[in-house]
Design an enzyme around this catalytic site. Structure first.
Site, PDB file in Angstrom:
ATOM      1  N   HIS A  56      21.016  17.838 -45.859  1.00  0.00           N
ATOM      2  CA  HIS A  56      20.458  19.028 -45.220  1.00  0.00           C
ATOM      3  C   HIS A  56      21.115  19.231 -43.858  1.00  0.00           C
ATOM      4  O   HIS A  56      21.433  18.268 -43.154  1.00  0.00           O
ATOM      5  CB  HIS A  56      18.956  18.886 -45.036  1.00  0.00           C
ATOM      6  CG  HIS A  56      18.197  18.872 -46.320  1.00  0.00           C
ATOM      7  ND1 HIS A  56      16.842  19.105 -46.368  1.00  0.00           N
ATOM      8  CD2 HIS A  56      18.579  18.662 -47.606  1.00  0.00           C
ATOM      9  CE1 HIS A  56      16.425  19.042 -47.615  1.00  0.00           C
ATOM     10  NE2 HIS A  56      17.472  18.758 -48.383  1.00  0.00           N
ATOM     11  N   GLU A  58      19.870  20.259 -41.006  1.00  0.00           N
ATOM     12  CA  GLU A  58      19.104  19.731 -39.879  1.00  0.00           C
ATOM     13  C   GLU A  58      19.305  18.231 -39.729  1.00  0.00           C
ATOM     14  O   GLU A  58      19.533  17.727 -38.629  1.00  0.00           O
ATOM     15  CB  GLU A  58      17.606  20.038 -40.057  1.00  0.00           C
ATOM     16  CG  GLU A  58      17.279  21.502 -40.148  1.00  0.00           C
ATOM     17  CD  GLU A  58      17.392  22.098 -41.556  1.00  0.00           C
ATOM     18  OE1 GLU A  58      16.997  23.260 -41.715  1.00  0.00           O
ATOM     19  OE2 GLU A  58      17.873  21.407 -42.481  1.00  0.00           O
ATOM     20  N   CYS A  87      12.270  21.214 -43.785  1.00  0.00           N
ATOM     21  CA  CYS A  87      11.454  20.527 -44.785  1.00  0.00           C
ATOM     22  C   CYS A  87      10.811  19.309 -44.121  1.00  0.00           C
ATOM     23  O   CYS A  87      11.101  18.975 -42.965  1.00  0.00           O
ATOM     24  CB  CYS A  87      12.315  20.110 -45.974  1.00  0.00           C
ATOM     25  SG  CYS A  87      13.473  18.770 -45.599  1.00  0.00           S
ATOM     26  N   CYS A  90      13.373  16.652 -42.848  1.00  0.00           N
ATOM     27  CA  CYS A  90      14.089  17.028 -41.628  1.00  0.00           C
ATOM     28  C   CYS A  90      13.153  17.060 -40.422  1.00  0.00           C
ATOM     29  O   CYS A  90      13.554  16.678 -39.316  1.00  0.00           O
ATOM     30  CB  CYS A  90      14.788  18.365 -41.827  1.00  0.00           C
ATOM     31  SG  CYS A  90      16.134  18.242 -43.042  1.00  0.00           S
TER      32      CYS A  90
END
Length: 174
Positions: A56, A58, A87, A90
């Site tokens: 991801h 992040e 999410c 993260c």
């Protein structure tokens, strides 16, 4: 430059990165970590390029910033800008980084963690710096929606397209 204008500038940078990810066939998700006015971490989602799921934007941006050996005060002053609500994974990484704030553009009803953690209370005895960062949503939201619309229109049928379509449909009728 005032704080609001600076935040908008950082989100525009994030959206340009997300547009670049879209050009590479990725979901249009990007994140930057900023300390003062300096970008210290920057990434886009790389699931297609790396054929992995835990890449991801992040998380990758936070990992870059983490490698800098920042002091606790610097970490608590840093902010994350992302064009999609983080999410749970993260957001947990942001808390473990001791991040000071998160700014996101578009909410993610299916997997966004902000509403899940709003009621979280730090346990007595926890480290005082281990807390939920200050979170602000909706910054340049429409621009992020347009990126997800472009993604939906560029993809064939599949679960990621369906998920992205739910993001773009927040304010749209297809």
């Amino acid at each position: 430059m005032n704080e609001e204008a600076l935040a908008e500038r950082h989100m525009k940078h994030t959206l340009r990165l997300a547009a670049g990810a879209l050009e590479l066939g990725e979901l249009p998700i990007a994140a930057i970590v900023v300390l003062g006015d300096r970008v210290i971490g920057s990434a886009t989602t790389a699931e297609q390029r790396e054929q992995r799921l835990l890449v991801h934007a992040e998380l990758a941006a936070l990992e870059q910033a983490d490698r800098l050996g920042l002091s606790l005060a610097e970490r608590c002053s840093a902010r994350l800008f992302t064009n999609l609500e983080p999410c749970l994974m993260c957001l947990g990484a942001a808390m473990s980084f001791f991040l000071g704030g998160i700014h996101y553009a578009l909410e993610s009803p299916a997997d966004g963690a902000v509403s899940m953690v709003r009621a979280w209370v730090r346990a007595e005895g926890d480290m005082p710096q281990y807390r939920l960062p200050e979170i602000t949503g909706g910054l340049l939201r429409e621009e992020s929606i347009r990126l997800f619309e472009k993604y939906v229109l560029s993809q064939g049928p599949g679960p990621m397209r369906d998920w992205a379509r739910t993001l773009a449909q927040i304010d749209r009728n297809w």
